[in-house]
Design a protein around this motif. Structure first.
Motif, PDB file in Angstrom:
ATOM      1  N   ILE A  95       0.828  -1.195   0.000  1.00 17.54           N
ATOM      2  CA  ILE A  95       0.000   0.000   0.000  1.00 17.54           C
ATOM      3  C   ILE A  95       0.875   1.262   0.000  1.00 17.54           C
ATOM      4  N   GLY A  96       0.451   2.288  -0.711  1.00 20.23           N
ATOM      5  CA  GLY A  96       1.102   3.595  -0.636  1.00 20.23           C
ATOM      6  C   GLY A  96       2.598   3.530  -0.874  1.00 20.23           C
ATOM      7  N   ALA A 156      -7.397   5.596  -5.627  1.00 17.67           N
ATOM      8  CA  ALA A 156      -6.784   4.894  -4.491  1.00 17.67           C
ATOM      9  C   ALA A 156      -7.433   3.538  -4.244  1.00 17.67           C
ATOM     10  N   ARG A 157      -8.099   2.992  -5.253  1.00 17.88           N
ATOM     11  CA  ARG A 157      -8.800   1.717  -5.050  1.00 17.88           C
ATOM     12  C   ARG A 157      -7.825   0.566  -4.845  1.00 17.88           C
ATOM     13  N   ARG A 158      -8.309  -0.434  -4.161  1.00 14.84           N
ATOM     14  CA  ARG A 158      -7.505  -1.635  -3.955  1.00 14.84           C
ATOM     15  C   ARG A 158      -7.647  -2.564  -5.149  1.00 14.84           C
ATOM     16  N   PHE A 159      -6.569  -3.251  -5.473  1.00 16.70           N
ATOM     17  CA  PHE A 159      -6.634  -4.250  -6.537  1.00 16.70           C
ATOM     18  C   PHE A 159      -5.761  -5.435  -6.162  1.00 16.70           C
ATOM     19  N   SER A 160      -6.095  -6.584  -6.693  1.00 18.62           N
ATOM     20  CA  SER A 160      -5.459  -7.842  -6.289  1.00 18.62           C
ATOM     21  C   SER A 160      -4.208  -8.134  -7.094  1.00 18.62           C
ATOM     22  N   GLY A 161      -3.520  -9.177  -6.653  1.00 14.18           N
ATOM     23  CA  GLY A 161      -2.358  -9.627  -7.395  1.00 14.18           C
ATOM     24  C   GLY A 161      -2.698 -10.057  -8.807  1.00 14.18           C
ATOM     25  N   LEU A 162      -3.863 -10.648  -8.985  1.00 17.91           N
ATOM     26  CA  LEU A 162      -4.283 -11.061 -10.323  1.00 17.91           C
ATOM     27  C   LEU A 162      -4.453  -9.852 -11.236  1.00 17.91           C
ATOM     28  N   SER A 171      -2.557  -0.763  -3.424  1.00 16.48           N
ATOM     29  CA  SER A 171      -3.297   0.495  -3.503  1.00 16.48           C
ATOM     30  C   SER A 171      -2.333   1.665  -3.547  1.00 16.48           C
ATOM     31  N   VAL A 172      -2.561   2.565  -4.525  1.00 11.11           N
ATOM     32  CA  VAL A 172      -1.856   3.851  -4.533  1.00 11.11           C
ATOM     33  C   VAL A 172      -2.692   4.752  -3.619  1.00 11.11           C
ATOM     34  N   LYS A 173      -2.393   4.706  -2.342  1.00 12.73           N
ATOM     35  CA  LYS A 173      -3.310   5.128  -1.278  1.00 12.73           C
ATOM     36  C   LYS A 173      -3.281   6.630  -0.965  1.00 12.73           C
ATOM     37  N   GLU A 174      -2.313   7.351  -1.463  1.00 16.35           N
ATOM     38  CA  GLU A 174      -2.008   8.682  -0.929  1.00 16.35           C
ATOM     39  C   GLU A 174      -3.170   9.667  -0.964  1.00 16.35           C
ATOM     40  N   VAL A 175      -3.993   9.668  -2.029  1.00 18.10           N
ATOM     41  CA  VAL A 175      -5.074  10.663  -2.070  1.00 18.10           C
ATOM     42  C   VAL A 175      -6.068  10.471  -0.922  1.00 18.10           C
ATOM     43  N   ASP A 176      -6.180   9.236  -0.415  1.00 14.94           N
ATOM     44  CA  ASP A 176      -7.055   9.002   0.737  1.00 14.94           C
ATOM     45  C   ASP A 176      -6.510   9.634   2.013  1.00 14.94           C
ATOM     46  N   LEU A 177      -5.212   9.962   2.002  1.00 15.18           N
ATOM     47  CA  LEU A 177      -4.595  10.612   3.159  1.00 15.18           C
ATOM     48  C   LEU A 177      -4.339  12.096   2.888  1.00 15.18           C
ATOM     49  N   SER A 207       5.044   4.329 -16.734  1.00 12.87           N
ATOM     50  CA  SER A 207       5.848   3.599 -17.718  1.00 12.87           C
ATOM     51  C   SER A 207       5.733   2.090 -17.535  1.00 12.87           C
ATOM     52  N   ILE A 208       5.193   1.663 -16.393  1.00 10.91           N
ATOM     53  CA  ILE A 208       5.029   0.233 -16.116  1.00 10.91           C
ATOM     54  C   ILE A 208       3.647  -0.255 -16.547  1.00 10.91           C
ATOM     55  N   VAL A 209       2.595   0.486 -16.173  1.00  8.21           N
ATOM     56  CA  VAL A 209       1.221   0.029 -16.434  1.00  8.21           C
ATOM     57  C   VAL A 209       0.511   0.864 -17.482  1.00  8.21           C
ATOM     58  N   GLY A 210       1.148   1.930 -17.979  1.00  6.21           N
ATOM     59  CA  GLY A 210       0.502   2.834 -18.921  1.00  6.21           C
ATOM     60  C   GLY A 210      -0.122   4.019 -18.201  1.00  6.21           C
ATOM     61  N   TYR A 211      -0.145   5.176 -18.863  1.00  6.56           N
ATOM     62  CA  TYR A 211      -0.629   6.396 -18.229  1.00  6.56           C
ATOM     63  C   TYR A 211      -2.081   6.285 -17.777  1.00  6.56           C
ATOM     64  N   GLY A 212      -2.940   5.728 -18.645  1.00  2.00           N
ATOM     65  CA  GLY A 212      -4.360   5.638 -18.312  1.00  2.00           C
ATOM     66  C   GLY A 212      -4.612   4.811 -17.068  1.00  2.00           C
ATOM     67  N   ASN A 213      -3.963   3.674 -16.972  1.00  4.04           N
ATOM     68  CA  ASN A 213      -4.115   2.830 -15.787  1.00  4.04           C
ATOM     69  C   ASN A 213      -3.534   3.512 -14.551  1.00  4.04           C
ATOM     70  N   ALA A 214      -2.391   4.154 -14.715  1.00  7.53           N
ATOM     71  CA  ALA A 214      -1.734   4.789 -13.574  1.00  7.53           C
ATOM     72  C   ALA A 214      -2.574   5.911 -12.989  1.00  7.53           C
ATOM     73  N   ILE A 215      -3.134   6.767 -13.830  1.00  7.68           N
ATOM     74  CA  ILE A 215      -3.896   7.894 -13.302  1.00  7.68           C
ATOM     75  C   ILE A 215      -5.193   7.417 -12.653  1.00  7.68           C
ATOM     76  N   GLU A 216      -5.789   6.355 -13.199  1.00  4.51           N
ATOM     77  CA  GLU A 216      -7.007   5.807 -12.580  1.00  4.51           C
ATOM     78  C   GLU A 216      -6.712   5.238 -11.198  1.00  4.51           C
ATOM     79  N   LEU A 217      -5.633   4.480 -11.078  1.00  6.46           N
ATOM     80  CA  LEU A 217      -5.269   3.902  -9.784  1.00  6.46           C
ATOM     81  C   LEU A 217      -4.890   4.987  -8.777  1.00  6.46           C
ATOM     82  N   ALA A 218      -4.189   6.025  -9.251  1.00  8.42           N
ATOM     83  CA  ALA A 218      -3.717   7.071  -8.347  1.00  8.42           C
ATOM     84  C   ALA A 218      -4.842   7.992  -7.886  1.00  8.42           C
ATOM     85  N   LEU A 219      -5.804   8.283  -8.749  1.00  7.26           N
ATOM     86  CA  LEU A 219      -6.884   9.193  -8.388  1.00  7.26           C
ATOM     87  C   LEU A 219      -7.983   8.523  -7.570  1.00  7.26           C
TER      88      LEU A 219
END
Length: 277
Positions: A125-126, A181-187, A147-153, A167-179
């Protein structure tokens, strides 16, 4: 074998004949939350491993049931108290230096010449995501939680996730995860390419990480550290600049005893034996 004792970390050489060393985030009762001591100790530990000729590969993992639950909330309170009073300009400058120091502790993973494999189970997390995005290879269990948790804090993530994750998951995925802060599984982490491989259990993860690390450790140390260095450097270069950089680097290291040994071993159909770095 590194003998220094750390408050937040542990270095383990599981097999005395192996050049794979394990670096554990070691505050299991706090789910390996990142304390101020961590940011001092982590770059020191990586520096020690990097400069230890017995080490070829580093496996980064979490002691206990989790990889890392993020920054210690007590640390956040301390930072707030230390930098929220007095002259605003001076407080801001002091806080900026503090953040840059914390960033540097995470960037120490990339600065380390030896490859670092993140072995992730439980919570990541974070600050845990900051750490793994700086690693060279990432494996996890299917039930790991990210979780990219920071916005929740009420924080803008500032230790590397926002710079490295796109650069790892793509810009679209990264901004969605960062904005969100949702949790997602290893899968899902595997689907996003945040991790290369996902495993059903911690036992299977440990075995696979060991096998991959040992295979990497058996290769030419000069070739391995050169490959890591060129890939990291090339992220910020054009193709032409990257080609020029690797040509310059190889002009200094290509004609090595490792090359002679690799060719000789291939010709003789035996495993190569490389000198320590």
């Amino acid at each position: 074998m590194e003998t220094e004792k750390y408050k937040t970390l542990e270095i383990v050489q599981k097999n005395p004949k192996s050049s794979v060393f394990y670096l554990y985030l070691n505050r299991p009762s706090q789910r390996n939350a990142l304390s101020p001591d961590f940011f001092t100790e982590f770059p020191k530990a990586l520096y020690a491993l990097d400069h230890n000729p017995q080490v070829n590969v580093i496996v980064l993992s979490g002691a206990g049931h989790h990889f890392c639950s993020g920054i210690d909330l007590a640390s956040l309170n301390s930072i707030f108290k230390d930098h929220s009073s007095g002259d605003r300009g001076r407080s801001g400058e002091k806080l900026r230096r503090h953040i840059l120091g914390m960033q540097d502790a995470i960037t120490a993973i990339e600065r380390c010449r030896k490859p670092v494999i993140a072995s992730i189970h439980g919570a990541c997390i974070g600050g845990g995501v900051d750490i793994i995005t700086a690693c060279d290879i990432r494996f996890c269990t299917k039930d790991a939680i990210f979780s990219v948790k920071e916005v929740d804090l009420a924080i803008t993530a500032d230790l590397g996730t926002l710079q490295r994750l796109p650069s790892i998951v793509g810009y679209g995925n990264a901004i969605e995860l960062a904005l969100t802060a949702r949790r997602f599984s290893g899968l899902e982490a595997k689907e996003l390419s945040l991790v290369s491989r996902v495993f059903d259990s911690k036992h299977e993860l440990d075995e696979a990480v060991r096998d991959v690390a040992e295979a990497m450790a058996s290769k030419s140390p000069l070739a391995v550290i050169g490959t890591k260095a060129v890939l990291i450097k090339s992220r910020d270069l054009t193709v032409d600049q990257g080609l020029d950089y690797v040509a310059t680097r190889n002009s200094a290291t290509l004609l090595s005893d490792d090359l002679k040994e690799a060719v000789s071993a291939h010709t003789q159909k035996r495993k190569p034996a490389f000198a320590k770095l």
